[in-house]
Design a protein around this motif. Structure first.
Motif: not given
Length: 178
Positions: A99, A64, A158, A68, A103, A161
């Motif tokens: 994020m 993550s 996120s 980013n 995450t 992801w």
């Protein structure tokens, strides 16, 4: 929409709230998430004795962070210039703190869920994670270093992801078992 939301969130500016928002912002920083990851990694390895869950956690959090950085370089959005309470450098979109929070707390909740048999404790875990995610994202808007769309975008990125990571994990677990 961004300007309207910033104006309404910053209308609550007061020393008490500023202190809280600075603390929440710190908790979502790369340094805090990295430091907070150490005891989680040790717990996953030595208490739950799960290399698989440790690897999932590491891929989620550090993947993550890399995602980013790449997205910030791709979009190169300037930070808001309205009433910033703190100073930040770098690009604005997507919010790295948001994020990190989504995450970190998202994967932690996912990994803990199956180990927690009591529904009531699961609800507390979900509530705590949600409060931290929203609080950290909100702190970035309150402090004037991100647009609301930076925070919402970070949450959505996120979320995708984590969904991709969890689905890949489930797929490879099924393939390995077969």
């Amino acid at each position: 929409m961004d300007q309207w939301l910033i104006h309404h969130i910053q209308a609550f500016e007061a020393p008490f709230w500023t202190s809280i928002m600075k603390i929440l912002s710190f908790i979502g920083s790369v340094n805090a998430v990295s430091i907070g990851s150490v005891p989680i990694i040790l717990f996953l390895l030595f208490v739950w004795k799960s290399r698989r869950e440790t690897v999932i956690f590491l891929i989620a959090v550090f993947g993550s962070a890399l995602l980013n950085v790449g997205l910030k370089l791709m979009f190169q959005r300037s930070r808001p210039s309205l009433n910033a309470i703190i100073t930040e450098v770098g690009y604005s979109f997507p919010s790295g703190h948001s994020m990190n929070a989504f995450t970190f707390y998202g994967i932690l909740t996912y990994l803990c869920w199956r180990h927690i048999p009591k529904e009531r404790i699961r609800k507390w875990l979900l509530a705590f994670s949600s409060i931290m995610i929203v609080g950290i994202g909100g702190s970035r808007i309150y402090l004037g270093v991100h647009y609301p769309s930076d925070v919402v975008g970070a949450y959505l990125i996120s979320l995708v992801w984590l969904i991709v990571l969890i689905q890949c994990t489930r797929y490879f677990t099924r393939v390995k078992a077969a």
